[in-house]
Enzyme design. Structure first.
Site, PDB file in Angstrom:
ATOM      1  CB  SER A  71      -0.904   0.030   1.231  1.00 39.16           C
ATOM      2  OG  SER A  71      -1.628  -1.178   1.351  1.00 39.16           O
TER       3      SER A  71
HETATM    4  N1  SAH Z   1      -0.816  -4.905   3.987  1.00 41.51           N
HETATM    5  C1  SAH Z   1      -0.106  -5.246   2.768  1.00 41.51           C
HETATM    6  C2  SAH Z   1      -0.942  -4.939   1.540  1.00 41.51           C
HETATM    7  C3  SAH Z   1      -0.907  -6.081   0.580  1.00 41.51           C
HETATM    8  S1  SAH Z   1      -2.118  -6.048  -0.691  1.00 41.51           S
HETATM    9  C4  SAH Z   1       1.260  -4.571   2.731  1.00 41.51           C
HETATM   10  O1  SAH Z   1       1.531  -3.728   3.610  1.00 41.51           O
HETATM   11  O2  SAH Z   1       2.057  -4.890   1.862  1.00 41.51           O
HETATM   12  C5  SAH Z   1      -3.425  -7.005   0.027  1.00 41.51           C
HETATM   13  C6  SAH Z   1      -3.127  -8.447   0.367  1.00 41.51           C
HETATM   14  O3  SAH Z   1      -4.352  -9.031   0.791  1.00 41.51           O
HETATM   15  C7  SAH Z   1      -2.618  -9.306  -0.782  1.00 41.51           C
HETATM   16  O4  SAH Z   1      -1.384  -9.860  -0.429  1.00 41.51           O
HETATM   17  C8  SAH Z   1      -3.687 -10.388  -0.929  1.00 41.51           C
HETATM   18  O5  SAH Z   1      -3.170 -11.646  -1.272  1.00 41.51           O
HETATM   19  C9  SAH Z   1      -4.302 -10.403   0.447  1.00 41.51           C
HETATM   20  N2  SAH Z   1      -5.651 -10.951   0.527  1.00 41.51           N
HETATM   21  C10 SAH Z   1      -6.703 -10.768  -0.308  1.00 41.51           C
HETATM   22  N3  SAH Z   1      -7.783 -11.437   0.113  1.00 41.51           N
HETATM   23  C11 SAH Z   1      -7.417 -12.080   1.269  1.00 41.51           C
HETATM   24  C12 SAH Z   1      -8.074 -12.959   2.172  1.00 41.51           C
HETATM   25  N4  SAH Z   1      -9.344 -13.339   2.010  1.00 41.51           N
HETATM   26  N5  SAH Z   1      -7.378 -13.411   3.245  1.00 41.51           N
HETATM   27  C13 SAH Z   1      -6.090 -13.075   3.438  1.00 41.51           C
HETATM   28  N6  SAH Z   1      -5.401 -12.256   2.615  1.00 41.51           N
HETATM   29  C14 SAH Z   1      -6.052 -11.769   1.540  1.00 41.51           C
END
Ligand code: SAH
Length: 220
Positions: A71
């Site tokens: 993000s």
């Molecule tokens: N907080 C992260 C943002 C990553 S993007 C950072 O700081 O880098 C969002 C993430 O949510 C992705 O890695 C995706 O695989 C995950 N995601 C999406 N749906 C999900 C679910 N149902 N359970 C767990 N993770 C999920």
């Protein structure tokens, strides 16, 4: 094992770049000094691919593989600020570990962070980063976060970093009284929404327009 020299890595350049980033976040309206200080000292360059390290302190989302993104720092700061505004929660649950950056920021501000990721490769890389940074208060889980983490509920804070069309009921049920849940909600158009559980029920406040990857079911 990650190369520990990564931490010194881009050294002074990175320190200056971080100072600039924090100045920018302040201009953009981030006020909480604890949040600003934490972003100032968190080495975001180790959360992205080496090829992107020079852009790690730009205020933008960056690709982390598997079609996912780390993000934008402003959003990380804003969501963290919202989670801590009413007091510091004991336990925070994050859905969507991704690179681990948001969890690493939280881990420096609250006693324990629980984070769930559905893509194994991402979770394994994030775990190595937590170890490298000695963030031993991050508990990770490989799985579908829509069910939450009932064994450790209730949580004083819950943060979603992927956007569901609607907030899963299980997550709202795992929010403690006085607790806050911050999440992007929607499809192509998303809004940042803040839920607060009061003794009377749930309150809901719609904040900024945002753009996150979608929350998906199952694991990969
Ligand atoms: N907080 C992260 C943002 C990553 S993007 C950072 O700081 O880098 C969002 C993430 O949510 C992705 O890695 C995706 O695989 C995950 N995601 C999406 N749906 C999900 C679910 N149902 N359970 C767990 N993770 C999920």
């Amino acid at each position: 094992m990650m190369d520990p020299t990564l931490l010194q890595g881009i050294g002074m350049t990175s320190q200056r770049a971080r100072e600039r980033l924090v100045a920018r976040l302040q201009e953009a309206g981030i006020r909480d000094p604890r949040v600003l200080e934490t972003l100032r000292r968190t080495p975001r360059h180790i959360f992205v691919d080496e090829a992107l390290a020079s852009r790690a302190y730009d205020d933008t989302a960056l690709p982390i593989g598997y079609g996912q993104t780390i993000s934008q720092p402003y959003i990380v700061a804003r969501m963290t600020e919202l989670l801590l505004e009413a007091g510091t929660p004991e336990r925070v649950l994050e859905i969507g570990t991704g690179s681990g950056y948001q969890a690493a920021v939280l881990a420096q501000l609250v006693p324990t962070v629980y984070t769930i990721e559905r893509i194994k490769g991402l979770l394994e890389a994030a775990r190595q980063r937590f170890r490298l940074l000695k963030l031993y208060n991050v508990r990770t889980r490989y799985g579908d976060g829509t069910e939450g983490w009932v064994q450790h509920a209730p949580f004083g804070g819950i943060i979603l970093t992927a956007a569901p069309e609607v907030i899963p009921q299980e997550l709202l049920e795992q929010l403690a009284i006085g607790g806050r849940l911050v999440a992007p909600v929607g499809g192509r158009r998303q809004q940042l929404v803040l839920f607060e559980r009061t003794p009377e029920g749930l309150s809901r406040r719609v904040l900024d327009e945002v753009s996150f990857v979608p929350m998906l079911g199952g694991t990969q």
